[in-house]
Every structure is written in structure tokens, then in C-alpha cells.
Design an enzyme around this catalytic site. Structure first.
Site, PDB file in Angstrom:
ATOM      1  N   ASP A  97       0.913  -1.157  -0.116  1.00  0.00           N
ATOM      2  CA  ASP A  97      -0.036   0.078  -0.315  1.00  0.00           C
ATOM      3  C   ASP A  97       1.044   1.186  -0.173  1.00  0.00           C
ATOM      4  O   ASP A  97       1.251   1.823   1.012  1.00  0.00           O
ATOM      5  CB  ASP A  97      -0.941  -0.031   1.058  1.00  0.00           C
ATOM      6  CG  ASP A  97      -2.108   1.062   1.195  1.00  0.00           C
ATOM      7  OD1 ASP A  97      -2.300   1.733   0.158  1.00  0.00           O
ATOM      8  OD2 ASP A  97      -2.772   1.035   1.955  1.00  0.00           O
ATOM      9  N   ALA A  98       1.162   1.783  -1.125  1.00  0.00           N
ATOM     10  CA  ALA A  98       2.086   2.876  -1.493  1.00  0.00           C
ATOM     11  C   ALA A  98       1.637   3.875  -2.128  1.00  0.00           C
ATOM     12  O   ALA A  98       1.947   4.935  -2.086  1.00  0.00           O
ATOM     13  CB  ALA A  98       3.345   2.434  -2.110  1.00  0.00           C
ATOM     14  N   LYS A  99       0.521   3.522  -2.692  1.00  0.00           N
ATOM     15  CA  LYS A  99      -0.243   4.632  -3.473  1.00  0.00           C
ATOM     16  C   LYS A  99       0.561   5.701  -4.413  1.00  0.00           C
ATOM     17  O   LYS A  99       0.542   6.835  -4.584  1.00  0.00           O
ATOM     18  CB  LYS A  99      -1.365   5.614  -2.743  1.00  0.00           C
ATOM     19  CG  LYS A  99      -2.317   4.806  -1.699  1.00  0.00           C
ATOM     20  CD  LYS A  99      -2.829   5.521  -0.953  1.00  0.00           C
ATOM     21  CE  LYS A  99      -4.357   4.782  -0.199  1.00  0.00           C
ATOM     22  NZ  LYS A  99      -3.539   3.996   0.748  1.00  0.00           N
ATOM     23  N   ARG A 100       1.410   4.935  -5.103  1.00  0.00           N
ATOM     24  CA  ARG A 100       2.265   5.750  -6.017  1.00  0.00           C
ATOM     25  C   ARG A 100       1.640   6.147  -7.306  1.00  0.00           C
ATOM     26  O   ARG A 100       0.753   5.539  -7.786  1.00  0.00           O
ATOM     27  CB  ARG A 100       3.546   4.852  -6.330  1.00  0.00           C
ATOM     28  CG  ARG A 100       4.423   4.321  -5.197  1.00  0.00           C
ATOM     29  CD  ARG A 100       4.808   5.483  -4.548  1.00  0.00           C
ATOM     30  NE  ARG A 100       5.984   4.904  -3.782  1.00  0.00           N
ATOM     31  CZ  ARG A 100       6.070   5.201  -2.492  1.00  0.00           C
ATOM     32  NH1 ARG A 100       5.271   5.846  -1.720  1.00  0.00           N
ATOM     33  NH2 ARG A 100       6.974   4.982  -1.739  1.00  0.00           N
ATOM     34  N   THR A 127      -0.546  -0.684  -4.701  1.00  0.00           N
ATOM     35  CA  THR A 127      -1.771   0.263  -4.859  1.00  0.00           C
ATOM     36  C   THR A 127      -1.072   1.636  -5.580  1.00  0.00           C
ATOM     37  O   THR A 127       0.147   1.875  -5.555  1.00  0.00           O
ATOM     38  CB  THR A 127      -2.279   0.815  -3.414  1.00  0.00           C
ATOM     39  OG1 THR A 127      -1.143   1.346  -2.720  1.00  0.00           O
ATOM     40  CG2 THR A 127      -2.879  -0.484  -2.716  1.00  0.00           C
TER      41      THR A 127
END
Length: 281
Positions: A97-100, A127
Site C-alpha cells: 500500500d504505497a499509492k504511487r 496500490t
């Protein structure tokens, strides 16, 4: 290392065998304190190893939130690296879960950090944010296809602030969130039993019938437990797409630590409740 079997196929099998549950690894300071741990690298390592030991051999997916490791610098990332490797070795799929989200070579570098087979933080899925334009994700999509990994793209998130972007209407009258879902459906076309490109869709959003959630891929659904949604809500929120939902539970499981048995029991209870709700829906 050769390319893995596609993430969607591996996820479908894990969900069928272990139940459709994703447990978050979110070692924020208040939770470390609740466990009686110091807010330092030693506490972070104890927390992470305990969660992995308790549930990695039983749940379908583990989802570490990278920010809680990054705040300790390189030593925190070393803890994360070990947790990812140990979780995958125990049979859990790891969603980082890094939402890059970025463009061009920068997006490619982000993808290589998590989806390249030789990366120290190699994960089964990542993510990502499409809000620099869905096309900006192309390097990550291409690398995921090449390595048998997957993406979860922010589409309809559970935070209230998300609506001002995700519900905004494009010139064609379709909302931004609906456009993201449609692009993911195109990515997954022809992929069985489940595509590798999923959406993040909040379980707390209520009636989502205006949206076509049958994208041929998984729906990562935060909001179960502490945020107020329950397993029983899933059929109402996700409708016909409910079988492809991967509900994420973090505090609802993690608050039972540091006791390994209590953590494991909590995860198994959630998995059973979710399986029952999905089956009845």
C-alpha cells in the site's frame, strides 16, 4: 526468477482457499503503544513479525502500509523488506500500500521498486493513483503484466475528500471514478478466472449501483471494522461484484495483538463472516 502466474489467478485461488480477507499491517504509533511496544525500530520489527507469524499462513492477503515503515528511514524499510519476504514465504499474497502515482520514467521507477522480480520490496501487487491521468500508469501496467503481478487503482475511496475528484464529471458526462473503473475493465478483458488489475472501492460508500463494479478484476475494499462497515454490508454495497471483493481489515484484527493466537482468531472470524456474507449475497 521467471514470471509468476498472473496475480489475478493467484488471488482468486487464495480467496477461494483461505477466504476473501486482506489484513493490513499498519504499525502506527498509537497501535504500537497499545501493544506495549516502543515507537522505534525494535517496536516496529516486533509488531511486523508478530502479525506475519499470526496470519500470513492463513489469510489470502497482507497489506503493509509503507508510510509507517518509511518514517523510520532505511532501518524501517529493512523491517518491511523482511516482513514482505516472510509473508510471501508463508503463502500470503502481499499488496504494497504505497499509492504511487507519477509520469514517465518516475512512474516506471516506482513500479520497478515493487513489481520488478529482483526488487528488494517485490510484492504481488501495488496500490497506485490514477489522478495524473489513467494513462500515466502505463509503465506500472506493463511491468505488472510482464512479471505476473497486479495493481489496485484508487477509484472510489472511502475518505470523504475523495468525492471532489472521483465524483467530478467529465465532458462526456461520466464521473472520473466511473472512468477509472471502465479503464480497468478494459485491462482485464479476456483474463480468467480474475484479472490482475483491481480497483480500490470503499466498503463504507453505501449504494454503488450507479457504478459498474464488474471490472473483471478484484475490488480492494477498505472500511471494514474500525471505519464502520461490516461483512454483512458487502452484498448491499457491491452487488453482483461481491465475489471479487477483497475486504481490508486493519485495526479490527490488529487491536487483538500482541497475542499471536488472539490475532489469528480475530482474522479467522473476519474471514468466516466475510465468506458467509459473500456466499449469501
Amino acid at each position: 526468477m521467471t514470471a509468476l502466474e498472473p496475480f489475478g489467478a493467484r488471488l482468486r485461488r487464495a480467496m477461494d482457499e483461505r477466504g476473501p480477507l486482506c489484513v493490513g499491517i499498519d504499525p502506527h504509533a498509537s497501535l504500537l503503544a497499545e501493544w506495549g511496544l516502543n515507537d522505534d525500530v525494535a517496536g516496529l520489527e516486533r509488531f511486523s513479525r508478530t502479525v506475519v507469524e499470526a496470519v500470513a499462513g492463513r489469510v489470502a492477503v497482507l497489506k503493509p502500509q509503507i508510510a509507517f515503515f518509511e518514517r523510520f528511514g532505511s532501518r524501517g524499510l529493512a523491517v518491511l523488506e523482511a516482513a514482505v519476504a516472510e509473508a510471501r514465504a508463508a503463502g500470503a499474497l502481499v499488496v504494497m500500500d504505497a499509492k504511487r502515482g507519477d509520469i514517465g520514467s518516475t512512474m516506471a521507477a516506482y513500479a520497478e521498486s515493487f513489481l520488478h522480480k529482483d526488487a528488494p520490496l517485490f510484492s504481488d501487487a501495488l496500490t497506485v493513483s490514477p489522478y495524473l491521468g489513467y494513462g500515466s500508469l502505463a509503465p506500472a501496467v506493463e511491468l505488472a503484466r510482464e512479471n505476473g503481478t497486479g495493481l489496485f487503482v484508487l477509484a472510489l475511496t472511502s475518505n470523504p475528500e475523495g468525492a471532489e475528484v472521483q465524483h467530478a464529471l467529465r465532458p462526456d458526462g461520466r464521473s472520473v471514478g466511473a472512468t477509472v473503473l471502465a479503464r480497468l475493465a478494459a485491462e482485464n478483458a479476456g483474463q480468467a478466472p480474475l484479472g490482475s488489475f483491481g480497483a480500490v472501492v470503499g466498503a463504507t460508500l453505501g449504494d454503488l449501483s450507479p457504478y459498474d463494479l464488474e471490472i473483471g478484476g478484484p475490488l480492494l475494499a477498505p472500511g471494514i471494522g474500525a471505519q464502520g462497515a461490516t461483512p454483512a454490508d458487502l452484498p448491499r454495497v457491491f452487488g453482483a461484484a461481491v465475489r471479487n471483493v477483497v475486504p481490508n481489515v486493519s485495526r479490527g484484527v490488529l487491536r487483538h495483538g500482541p497475542d499471536v493466537v488472539a490475532l489469528r482468531d480475530a482474522a479467522e472470524r473476519f474471514a468466516e463472516e466475510i465468506r458467509a456474507a459473500v456466499t449469501s449475497g
